[in-house]
Design a protein around this motif. Structure first.
Motif, PDB file in Angstrom:
ATOM      1  N   ALA A  46      -5.679 -23.786   8.229  1.00 19.34           N
ATOM      2  CA  ALA A  46      -5.385 -23.474   7.091  1.00 19.34           C
ATOM      3  C   ALA A  46      -4.475 -24.483   6.351  1.00 19.34           C
ATOM      4  CB  ALA A  46      -4.781 -22.043   6.785  1.00 19.34           C
ATOM      5  N   ALA A  47      -4.808 -24.876   4.992  1.00 24.20           N
ATOM      6  CA  ALA A  47      -3.932 -25.899   4.446  1.00 24.20           C
ATOM      7  C   ALA A  47      -2.982 -25.124   3.641  1.00 24.20           C
ATOM      8  CB  ALA A  47      -4.851 -26.813   3.556  1.00 24.20           C
ATOM      9  N   ASP A  48      -3.390 -23.903   3.122  1.00 23.35           N
ATOM     10  CA  ASP A  48      -2.354 -23.100   2.104  1.00 23.35           C
ATOM     11  C   ASP A  48      -2.782 -21.642   2.268  1.00 23.35           C
ATOM     12  OD1 ASP A  48      -5.317 -22.873   0.929  1.00 23.35           O
ATOM     13  OD2 ASP A  48      -4.573 -24.557  -0.359  1.00 23.35           O
ATOM     14  N   THR A  49      -1.962 -20.729   1.386  1.00 26.06           N
ATOM     15  CA  THR A  49      -2.376 -19.316   1.488  1.00 26.06           C
ATOM     16  C   THR A  49      -3.722 -18.897   0.823  1.00 26.06           C
ATOM     17  OG1 THR A  49       0.029 -18.917   1.014  1.00 26.06           O
ATOM     18  CG2 THR A  49      -1.718 -17.291   0.554  1.00 26.06           C
ATOM     19  N   ALA A  50      -4.346 -19.742   0.047  1.00 21.19           N
ATOM     20  CA  ALA A  50      -5.583 -19.542  -0.059  1.00 21.19           C
ATOM     21  C   ALA A  50      -6.659 -19.591   1.098  1.00 21.19           C
ATOM     22  CB  ALA A  50      -6.102 -20.577  -1.515  1.00 21.19           C
ATOM     23  N   ASP A  51      -6.499 -20.543   1.738  1.00 22.09           N
ATOM     24  CA  ASP A  51      -7.143 -20.676   2.823  1.00 22.09           C
ATOM     25  C   ASP A  51      -7.008 -19.388   3.924  1.00 22.09           C
ATOM     26  OD1 ASP A  51      -8.064 -23.129   2.148  1.00 22.09           O
ATOM     27  OD2 ASP A  51      -7.108 -24.218   3.837  1.00 22.09           O
ATOM     28  N   ALA A  52      -5.754 -18.932   4.101  1.00 24.71           N
ATOM     29  CA  ALA A  52      -5.861 -17.564   4.795  1.00 24.71           C
ATOM     30  C   ALA A  52      -6.271 -16.338   4.328  1.00 24.71           C
ATOM     31  CB  ALA A  52      -4.208 -17.422   4.793  1.00 24.71           C
ATOM     32  N   ILE A  53      -6.300 -16.561   2.729  1.00 23.28           N
ATOM     33  CA  ILE A  53      -7.075 -15.495   2.184  1.00 23.28           C
ATOM     34  C   ILE A  53      -8.706 -15.576   2.537  1.00 23.28           C
ATOM     35  CG2 ILE A  53      -7.658 -14.423  -0.033  1.00 23.28           C
ATOM     36  CD1 ILE A  53      -5.092 -15.335  -1.085  1.00 23.28           C
ATOM     37  N   ALA A  54      -9.189 -16.699   2.315  1.00 21.01           N
ATOM     38  CA  ALA A  54     -10.532 -16.886   2.750  1.00 21.01           C
ATOM     39  C   ALA A  54     -10.829 -16.468   4.184  1.00 21.01           C
ATOM     40  CB  ALA A  54     -10.939 -18.389   2.379  1.00 21.01           C
ATOM     41  N   ALA A  55     -10.065 -16.976   4.937  1.00 17.57           N
ATOM     42  CA  ALA A  55     -10.441 -16.625   6.428  1.00 17.57           C
ATOM     43  C   ALA A  55     -10.071 -15.061   6.662  1.00 17.57           C
ATOM     44  CB  ALA A  55      -9.357 -17.311   7.544  1.00 17.57           C
ATOM     45  N   VAL A  56      -9.206 -14.162   6.226  1.00 15.63           N
ATOM     46  CA  VAL A  56      -9.217 -12.934   6.375  1.00 15.63           C
ATOM     47  C   VAL A  56     -10.333 -12.407   5.759  1.00 15.63           C
ATOM     48  CG1 VAL A  56      -7.875 -10.944   5.637  1.00 15.63           C
ATOM     49  CG2 VAL A  56      -6.670 -12.785   6.530  1.00 15.63           C
ATOM     50  N   THR A  57     -10.770 -12.593   4.606  1.00 12.08           N
ATOM     51  CA  THR A  57     -11.862 -11.866   4.110  1.00 12.08           C
ATOM     52  C   THR A  57     -13.249 -12.302   4.648  1.00 12.08           C
ATOM     53  OG1 THR A  57     -10.883 -12.374   1.942  1.00 12.08           O
ATOM     54  CG2 THR A  57     -13.214 -11.873   1.833  1.00 12.08           C
ATOM     55  N   PHE A  58     -13.361 -13.395   5.310  1.00 10.45           N
ATOM     56  CA  PHE A  58     -14.614 -14.007   6.077  1.00 10.45           C
ATOM     57  C   PHE A  58     -14.664 -13.054   7.334  1.00 10.45           C
ATOM     58  CE2 PHE A  58     -17.278 -16.375   8.954  1.00 10.45           C
ATOM     59  CZ  PHE A  58     -18.178 -16.372   8.247  1.00 10.45           C
ATOM     60  N   ALA A 162       8.994 -12.078   2.040  1.00 12.32           N
ATOM     61  CA  ALA A 162       7.911 -12.947   2.808  1.00 12.32           C
ATOM     62  C   ALA A 162       6.682 -12.914   1.815  1.00 12.32           C
ATOM     63  CB  ALA A 162       7.683 -12.064   4.086  1.00 12.32           C
ATOM     64  N   ASP A 163       5.785 -13.799   2.045  1.00 11.52           N
ATOM     65  CA  ASP A 163       4.487 -13.798   1.294  1.00 11.52           C
ATOM     66  C   ASP A 163       3.440 -13.526   2.518  1.00 11.52           C
ATOM     67  OD1 ASP A 163       5.373 -14.749  -1.004  1.00 11.52           O
ATOM     68  OD2 ASP A 163       5.386 -16.770  -0.429  1.00 11.52           O
ATOM     69  N   VAL A 164       2.591 -12.341   2.098  1.00 13.60           N
ATOM     70  CA  VAL A 164       1.662 -11.760   3.091  1.00 13.60           C
ATOM     71  C   VAL A 164       0.437 -11.597   2.604  1.00 13.60           C
ATOM     72  CG1 VAL A 164       1.527  -9.671   4.624  1.00 13.60           C
ATOM     73  CG2 VAL A 164       3.742 -10.335   3.736  1.00 13.60           C
ATOM     74  N   VAL A 165      -0.655 -12.036   3.443  1.00 13.53           N
ATOM     75  CA  VAL A 165      -1.975 -11.686   3.141  1.00 13.53           C
ATOM     76  C   VAL A 165      -2.470 -10.501   3.880  1.00 13.53           C
ATOM     77  CG1 VAL A 165      -4.335 -12.438   3.213  1.00 13.53           C
ATOM     78  CG2 VAL A 165      -2.679 -14.373   2.660  1.00 13.53           C
ATOM     79  N   THR A 166      -2.832  -9.506   3.066  1.00 11.22           N
ATOM     80  CA  THR A 166      -3.123  -8.187   3.656  1.00 11.22           C
ATOM     81  C   THR A 166      -4.576  -8.235   4.169  1.00 11.22           C
ATOM     82  OG1 THR A 166      -3.377  -7.179   1.569  1.00 11.22           O
ATOM     83  CG2 THR A 166      -1.384  -6.842   2.668  1.00 11.22           C
ATOM     84  N   ALA A 167      -5.094  -6.950   4.811  1.00 10.41           N
ATOM     85  CA  ALA A 167      -6.517  -6.973   5.215  1.00 10.41           C
ATOM     86  C   ALA A 167      -7.454  -6.986   4.031  1.00 10.41           C
ATOM     87  CB  ALA A 167      -6.589  -5.652   6.106  1.00 10.41           C
ATOM     88  N   ASP A 168      -7.186  -6.599   2.943  1.00 10.20           N
ATOM     89  CA  ASP A 168      -8.001  -6.231   1.867  1.00 10.20           C
ATOM     90  C   ASP A 168      -8.166  -7.826   1.068  1.00 10.20           C
ATOM     91  OD1 ASP A 168      -5.433  -6.395   0.594  1.00 10.20           O
ATOM     92  OD2 ASP A 168      -5.791  -4.360  -0.332  1.00 10.20           O
TER      93      ASP A 168
END
Length: 454
Positions: A46-58, A162-168
């Protein structure tokens, strides 16, 4: 995974995607602990939080096992998996320091070397690990012990937000006022609740310290005197006790190389005019075989053992909490200290009193606030053929020590076969953590950890 099903991920990620056929795959799939030789279906750097969101969603939408990797140090190997998706935050290592507020914002892939480098420029620090290549994320989410614990508390005690990407797929900023339940759970609850893409820490004025190792014979009197020293010491003095084989270093006579010894790793953050008193206290613990204790910048003490524990070794650990270091426990440590299986192995006893006790057992997810010591014992070794011997030694040590300890231990010292100890590790906080898990991750997407099942 077919090319077609990977297309949405390719389009959504700004960083790098690595699959088994790619030349970088074998390097990208490796983690710190070589015992975990796994083959994920895809790795997202991941390069940024958006990438983390994309990976979690996928991963969620395709029912893929998801491994989240920060610094890659997890001894249990939770930063990798077979046939799933690895979300690697290793490119996200930025640190931003606010010297006026004495805070630092650090990204989820940073190591303590990154963090200490940035904060030391301002004469500031917070509690980190004892190996500089350890990830900030994993250490903090499990609690976070180090040489500043007695003065500054645990790493999680110094977490402000903290900035957190959750399961949804949501990106949340959490603190005492915003999603306080999730913020509480992150402070010791491990990686159960989401991907933390950045942490904000409280910093303390720590610049130069008096620190380093002092080596003594493996002897019960040395351990008992160390126990007395810690009981009476001001919070500015931390001293970890390590049982090991004598290291091959210039300050230790050759005849002690490879022989069982006690090592006291000192970190004195008090005034330099008291340095001589600290040195005298170390000298009084027993016969000094060798010593490297000097004034040094704080970040240096977190690098002293980096060369001894490089990536690529094999590791198997256990851990326990205890309210006291009893004479019976000392006898067990002496017995197993005589048979430490390799030069890279050790047993480390961390004092977790002082500032760690300013928080109650329910103030954070870290439950053992009444413990005075946290013990990590486990072999590290270079040859995979030695695995069964090393595991047997570690398990026997664990069993022998159990009558002298609490029911569970620090989750960051637990291995993959300690899942049955998770409830005990969180004690009175387990049911609350489980309810929070159910709220933020009802499908248990984040299950590659010491799992709190929803």
């Amino acid at each position: 995974m077919t090319t077609l099903t990977a297309d949405p991920l390719l389009e959504a990620v700004h960083g790098e995607i690595i699959r088994p056929a790619d030349p970088a795959y074998d390097e990208a799939r490796r983690v710190y602990n070589a015992i975990h030789d796994r083959h994920p279906a895809v790795i997202v750097r991941a390069a940024d939080t958006a990438d983390a969101i994309a990976a979690v969603t996928f991963a969620r939408d395709n029912d893929l096992l998801l491994a989240v990797r920060g610094g890659s140090h997890a001894v249990a190997g939770y930063g990798t998996c077979d046939d799933g998706l690895v979300l690697d935050l290793g490119r996200m290592r930025g640190v931003r320091v606010d010297p006026e507020r004495r805070t630092a914002r650090v990204e989820g892939g940073a190591t303590w070397a990154d963090f200490n480098h940035a904060t030391h420029a301002y004469g500031l620090a917070t509690t980190g690990g004892v190996i500089s290549t350890t990830g900030v994320a994993g250490l903090t989410l499990g609690g976070g012990m180090g040489v500043l614990s007695r003065r500054c508390g645990l790493s999680c005690d110094n977490l402000l937000s903290a900035d957190v990407v959750t399961a949804d797929g949501r990106a949340l900023t959490v603190d005492e006022e915003h999603h306080p339940d999730l913020f509480w759970a992150l402070r010791g609850g491990g990686g159960n609740f989401g991907v933390v893409t950045s942490f904000e820490f409280r910093l303390h004025p720590v610049a130069d310290i008096l620190g380093g190792p002092t080596v003594y014979p493996l002897d019960g009197d040395v351990i008992r005197r160390w126990r007395e020293l810690i009981a009476e010491a001001p919070e500015e003095l931390n001293a970890l006790l390590v049982l090991a084989l004598g290291p091959v270093v210039p300050f230790l006579p050759e005849r002690w190389h490879g022989r069982p010894v006690c090592v006291v790793l000192t970190c004195w953050t008090g005034p330099s005019e008291h340095d001589d008193r600290i040195r005298a206290q170390l000298d009084s613990l027993g016969p000094v075989l060798g010593q490297y204790v000097d004034r040094m910048p704080y970040p240096v003490i977190n690098t002293l053992f980096d060369e001894d524990l490089p990536p690529g070794l094999y590791h198997y650990w256990k851990g326990n909490f205890s309210r006291e270091l009893s004479d019976g426990a000392i006898d067990v440590h002496l017995t197993y200290g005589e048979t430490i299986p390799s030069m890279e192995s050790d047993t480390a006893i961390f004092p977790i009193d002082g500032a760690c006790h300013r928080f109650g057992p329910e103030d954070t997810a870290f439950a053992y606030r009444d413990a005075a010591f946290s013990t990590a014992f486990g072999p590290s070794y270079r040859d995979a053929a030695d695995t069964e011997h090393n595991k047997a030694w570690c398990r026997a040590y664990d069993t022998a020590l159990r009558p002298h300890t609490e029911e569970a231990g620090y989750v960051n010292f637990m291995d993959t076969d300690d899942q049955h100890r998770v409830r005990a590790s969180y004690r009175q906080n387990y049911d609350r953590l489980r309810a929070i898990k159910r709220r933020y991750d009802p499908g248990n997407l984040f299950r590659l950890n010491h799992n709190i099942a929803p």
